[in-house]
Write a protein that holds these residues in place. Structure first.
Motif, short mmCIF file in Angstrom:
data_model
loop_
_atom_site.label_atom_id
_atom_site.label_comp_id
_atom_site.label_asym_id
_atom_site.label_seq_id
_atom_site.Cartn_x
_atom_site.Cartn_y
_atom_site.Cartn_z
N PHE B 185 -4.15 -2.82 -1.04
CA PHE B 185 -4.76 -1.97 -0.01
C PHE B 185 -6.06 -2.59 0.50
O PHE B 185 -6.36 -2.51 1.70
CB PHE B 185 -5.04 -0.57 -0.55
CG PHE B 185 -3.96 0.41 -0.25
CD1 PHE B 185 -3.61 0.69 1.06
CD2 PHE B 185 -3.29 1.07 -1.26
CE1 PHE B 185 -2.62 1.59 1.35
CE2 PHE B 185 -2.30 1.97 -0.98
CZ PHE B 185 -1.95 2.23 0.32
N MET B 186 -6.84 -3.21 -0.41
CA MET B 186 -8.09 -3.80 0.04
C MET B 186 -7.81 -4.94 1.03
O MET B 186 -8.51 -5.09 2.04
CB MET B 186 -8.90 -4.29 -1.15
CG MET B 186 -9.43 -3.12 -1.96
SD MET B 186 -10.22 -3.59 -3.48
CE MET B 186 -11.78 -4.17 -2.86
N PHE B 187 -6.76 -5.73 0.77
CA PHE B 187 -6.41 -6.80 1.71
C PHE B 187 -5.89 -6.21 3.03
O PHE B 187 -6.17 -6.75 4.10
CB PHE B 187 -5.36 -7.73 1.09
CG PHE B 187 -5.94 -8.72 0.14
CD1 PHE B 187 -6.73 -9.77 0.61
CD2 PHE B 187 -5.75 -8.61 -1.21
CE1 PHE B 187 -7.28 -10.68 -0.26
CE2 PHE B 187 -6.30 -9.51 -2.10
CZ PHE B 187 -7.07 -10.55 -1.62
N LEU B 188 -5.15 -5.09 2.95
CA LEU B 188 -4.63 -4.46 4.17
C LEU B 188 -5.79 -4.02 5.07
O LEU B 188 -5.75 -4.18 6.29
CB LEU B 188 -3.76 -3.26 3.82
CG LEU B 188 -2.34 -3.57 3.34
CD1 LEU B 188 -1.64 -2.30 2.93
CD2 LEU B 188 -1.57 -4.27 4.44
N ILE B 189 -6.85 -3.45 4.44
CA ILE B 189 -8.00 -2.98 5.22
C ILE B 189 -8.71 -4.18 5.85
O ILE B 189 -9.11 -4.15 7.02
CB ILE B 189 -8.93 -2.14 4.33
CG1 ILE B 189 -8.24 -0.82 4.00
CG2 ILE B 189 -10.27 -1.89 5.00
CD1 ILE B 189 -9.01 0.05 3.05
N LEU B 190 -8.85 -5.25 5.07
CA LEU B 190 -9.46 -6.48 5.60
C LEU B 190 -8.69 -6.99 6.82
O LEU B 190 -9.28 -7.33 7.86
CB LEU B 190 -9.49 -7.53 4.49
CG LEU B 190 -9.95 -8.92 4.87
CD1 LEU B 190 -11.39 -8.90 5.33
CD2 LEU B 190 -9.81 -9.88 3.69
N LEU B 191 -7.34 -7.01 6.72
CA LEU B 191 -6.51 -7.49 7.83
C LEU B 191 -6.70 -6.62 9.06
O LEU B 191 -6.84 -7.13 10.18
CB LEU B 191 -5.04 -7.47 7.42
CG LEU B 191 -4.54 -8.62 6.56
CD1 LEU B 191 -3.06 -8.42 6.26
CD2 LEU B 191 -4.75 -9.94 7.26
N SER B 192 -6.69 -5.29 8.86
CA SER B 192 -6.85 -4.38 10.00
C SER B 192 -8.20 -4.60 10.68
O SER B 192 -8.29 -4.59 11.91
CB SER B 192 -6.74 -2.93 9.55
OG SER B 192 -5.44 -2.65 9.12
N ALA B 193 -9.25 -4.80 9.86
CA ALA B 193 -10.57 -5.01 10.43
C ALA B 193 -10.61 -6.30 11.24
O ALA B 193 -11.15 -6.34 12.34
CB ALA B 193 -11.61 -5.05 9.32
#
Lengths: 199, 199
Positions: B185-193
């Motif tokens: 999830f932390m990587f997903l948020i990074l990607l979205s940002a």
């Protein structure tokens, strides 16, 4: 003569401002104002989260309680360092509070330069890490606080809050403050995402 | 005649493509390709997080263990529903897995339309909520798993993993899978940002 001079002056002045201002700077200023507003809310929330994290760590750190009676072998004492979860809580919330102090300059940079995406992105990523740390600390402590209040019959773990009432009240207050920090972090991430989208 | 005709043809053709392509479409396509790549990584990570969340919930749900002996009054049994933290874990991880299934169409929309900021922003906000839920579940269960393995001398809570070895192994595996979901999830948020910043 006077009326003619003013009549010539007006179109000259308006022409000069029209040529520069509305095409280049006004939409940029509007966007910047929006981002600046988001940045100011970000700074206020960040200071609030810092206060909550500090209060939470301090409440946990000062939660030790001695009972007013003791036997030959035991003094009855409860303290946060009896439980690894509470030690983790104290360390994690202190780290989060420290991070929040260090992040305030970046938040101010984001207010002063509303168009720079770099500080916003950095804040968003670090906020996500800090959110995870704070949530983990709060949840781990919560499950132990629940056990201390209610015990667990299946595994024969008895509640300790009957004996250590003040201790339990303090750790419960620390957990509540930690969850306030968590909620504030979620709003901070939302703000950063909105500000990033505006660029 | 022949050489003149070719000499005239060449600048005409290059002028026509220069007038349309490089100014308007090429940088847009490049940005779209970058965002499309981020979107495909997002989809793959999302499916991985979904598998981890499902595995974690399933491992926790099937973790009950009966001991092969019993007294007149007791049958010795350990199950996730003995502990409120484990029940919360099961519910939260099931919710997270369900959310991940529902979020896959939005992730596909973000691949098909790389310039739309709406789906990205929605995913980022919902991912933050799901990250918090998954972290809380994992951390709450972890602190109980630690107690089950090690016990706690100060509050006289005894370890139960000596008796219920298989149960402890299963709940530990469930917690590890939950933390894998959290990291994803932390990587997903990074990607979205990162994808939001490109707009």
């Amino acid at each position: 003569m006077k009326s003619e001079a003013t009549a010539i002056d007006v179109p000259e002045a308006s022409g000069a401002t029209k040529g520069k201002a509305p095409i280049l700077t006004v939409p940029r200023q509007e966007k910047g104002g929006m981002n600046r507003g988001l940045g100011i809310i970000d700074l206020v929330l960040r200071i609030g989260a810092m206060v909550a994290a500090l209060a939470s760590a301090a409440t946990m750190g000062t939660s030790d309680q001695n009972l007013p009676f003791f036997t030959q072998f035991f003094q009855f004492e409860a303290s946060y360092d009896d439980m690894p979860s509470f030690e983790f809580f104290l360390i994690a919330m202190s780290l989060v509070a420290g991070y929040l102090v260090l992040s305030i300059p970046f938040s101010i940079v984001a207010i002063v330069r509303p168009h720079a995406a770099g500080p916003r992105l950095l804040l968003l990523i670090m906020d996500t890490v800090a959110l995870t740390l704070a949530t983990a600390a709060a949840a781990a402590a919560t499950s132990i606080v629940y056990l201390a209040h209610n015990g667990n019959a299946s595994s024969n773990w008895l509640a300790i809050c009957n004996q250590f009432g003040d201790f339990c009240q303090q750790i419960s207050a620390a957990v509540v403050a930690a969850f306030m920090t968590v909620v504030t972090f979620m709003f901070l991430i939302l703000l950063s995402a909105l500000a990033l989208r505006k660029h």
